[in-house]
Design an enzyme around this catalytic site. Structure first.
Site, PDB file in Angstrom:
ATOM      1  N   HIS A  19       0.825  -1.211   0.000  1.00 13.68           N
ATOM      2  CA  HIS A  19       0.000   0.000   0.000  1.00 13.68           C
ATOM      3  C   HIS A  19       0.865   1.270   0.000  1.00 13.68           C
ATOM      4  O   HIS A  19       0.347   2.357  -0.265  1.00 13.68           O
ATOM      5  CB  HIS A  19      -0.880  -0.008   1.252  1.00 13.68           C
ATOM      6  CG  HIS A  19      -2.309   0.376   1.022  1.00 13.68           C
ATOM      7  ND1 HIS A  19      -2.908   0.434  -0.226  1.00 13.68           N
ATOM      8  CD2 HIS A  19      -3.287   0.738   1.904  1.00 13.68           C
ATOM      9  CE1 HIS A  19      -4.173   0.802  -0.095  1.00 13.68           C
ATOM     10  NE2 HIS A  19      -4.416   0.997   1.185  1.00 13.68           N
ATOM     11  N   ASN A  70      -6.995   6.531   4.584  1.00 12.69           N
ATOM     12  CA  ASN A  70      -8.422   6.849   4.439  1.00 12.69           C
ATOM     13  C   ASN A  70      -8.722   8.336   4.473  1.00 12.69           C
ATOM     14  O   ASN A  70      -9.815   8.754   4.074  1.00 12.69           O
ATOM     15  CB  ASN A  70      -9.224   6.165   5.562  1.00 12.69           C
ATOM     16  CG  ASN A  70      -9.211   4.658   5.434  1.00 12.69           C
ATOM     17  OD1 ASN A  70      -8.529   4.093   4.585  1.00 12.69           O
ATOM     18  ND2 ASN A  70      -9.967   3.998   6.292  1.00 12.69           N
ATOM     19  N   ASP A  95      -0.794   2.462  -5.274  1.00 12.09           N
ATOM     20  CA  ASP A  95      -0.832   1.033  -5.574  1.00 12.09           C
ATOM     21  C   ASP A  95      -2.111   0.701  -6.332  1.00 12.09           C
ATOM     22  O   ASP A  95      -3.160   1.282  -6.081  1.00 12.09           O
ATOM     23  CB  ASP A  95      -0.743   0.218  -4.287  1.00 12.09           C
ATOM     24  CG  ASP A  95      -1.847   0.568  -3.296  1.00 12.09           C
ATOM     25  OD1 ASP A  95      -1.954   1.748  -2.911  1.00 12.09           O
ATOM     26  OD2 ASP A  95      -2.626  -0.336  -2.932  1.00 12.09           O
ATOM     27  N   ASN A 116      -9.133   3.395  -0.872  1.00 14.89           N
ATOM     28  CA  ASN A 116      -9.607   4.394   0.087  1.00 14.89           C
ATOM     29  C   ASN A 116      -8.877   5.730  -0.014  1.00 14.89           C
ATOM     30  O   ASN A 116      -9.453   6.777   0.297  1.00 14.89           O
ATOM     31  CB  ASN A 116      -9.514   3.847   1.507  1.00 14.89           C
ATOM     32  CG  ASN A 116     -10.560   2.790   1.788  1.00 14.89           C
ATOM     33  OD1 ASN A 116     -11.651   2.828   1.235  1.00 14.89           O
ATOM     34  ND2 ASN A 116     -10.228   1.832   2.640  1.00 14.89           N
TER      35      ASN A 116
END
Length: 212
Positions: A19, A70, A95, A116
């Site tokens: 991520h 997020n 990613d 997100n």
């Protein structure tokens, strides 16, 4: 000014996660030189610099949001508002599950596909920013996605991760050097993939291999 955003989560715990490949790109870029000292602002770690292109020097602000993934949009909005940067001059490196490991695609606008960080940025800025999509592959099962993106790259992955980041840095003048002042997404994408051809995986093969 161009705003280059690398997405990731802050802290050593997440540093090598799939991520965090966006953070890895920003690190590779600033390590290449031409940027000032790191500053804590815009809820981020930021560095300002210039990139020399065929159309002259381009001002660049690099951003690693420290909000956790997020809430990435909070940081991007704050920086973009301060410098009055247009959405089409905001390029987000992130990613991408739906690209095989090492594949790379540029895209203007579109959806968030469940990412997100993109979802948060879209909530603040709308969809019309540029996405630099860095393939990490898919684990092969939707229920495994969360653990997949929050797990570290394997040792064998780091060769293509480093190659991809170096190619993204080296090719950056092509992205920013359009005489009309807009990112040249196609030219940049093609040069990155020429310099760093992806390993021969399908997006879901890598997950099957890990499971085996």
């Amino acid at each position: 000014m161009f705003l280059l955003v690398g997405l990731g989560n802050p802290g050593d715990k997440y540093a090598k996660n799939r991520h965090n490949i966006g953070f890895m790109f920003i690190d590779a870029l600033v390590d290449n030189g031409g940027f000032g000292p790191e500053k804590k602002r815009f809820q981020s770690l930021s560095r300002e610099g210039q990139v020399e292109t065929a159309a002259g020097l381009k001002k660049v602000l690099c951003l690693k949001p420290q909000t956790y993934m997020n809430l990435s949009g909070n940081a991007v909005l704050e920086a973009a508002s301060f410098y009055k940067i247009k959405p089409e001059h905001i390029i987000v490196f992130h990613d991408e599950l739906d690209l095989a490991p090492g594949r790379f695609r540029m895209k203007l606008g579109g959806g968030h596909a469940g990412h997100n960080g993109l979802r948060s940025i879209m909530g603040h800025l709308g969809p019309n920013f540029v996405r630099a999509r860095m393939g990490i592959g898919h684990p092969g099962d939707k229920s495994m996605v969360h653990n997949w993106v929050l797990s570290d790259f394997g040792k064998s992955d780091m060769a293509w991760v480093d190659d991809l980041n170096r190619a993204c840095v080296k090719s950056l003048p092509l992205l920013l050097g359009d005489a009309h002042g807009k990112p040249d997404n196609d030219r940049y994408q093609n040069e990155v993939m020429r310099l760093a051809p992806a390993p021969k995986f399908s997006p879901r093969q890598v997950g099957a291999a890990e499971a085996g």
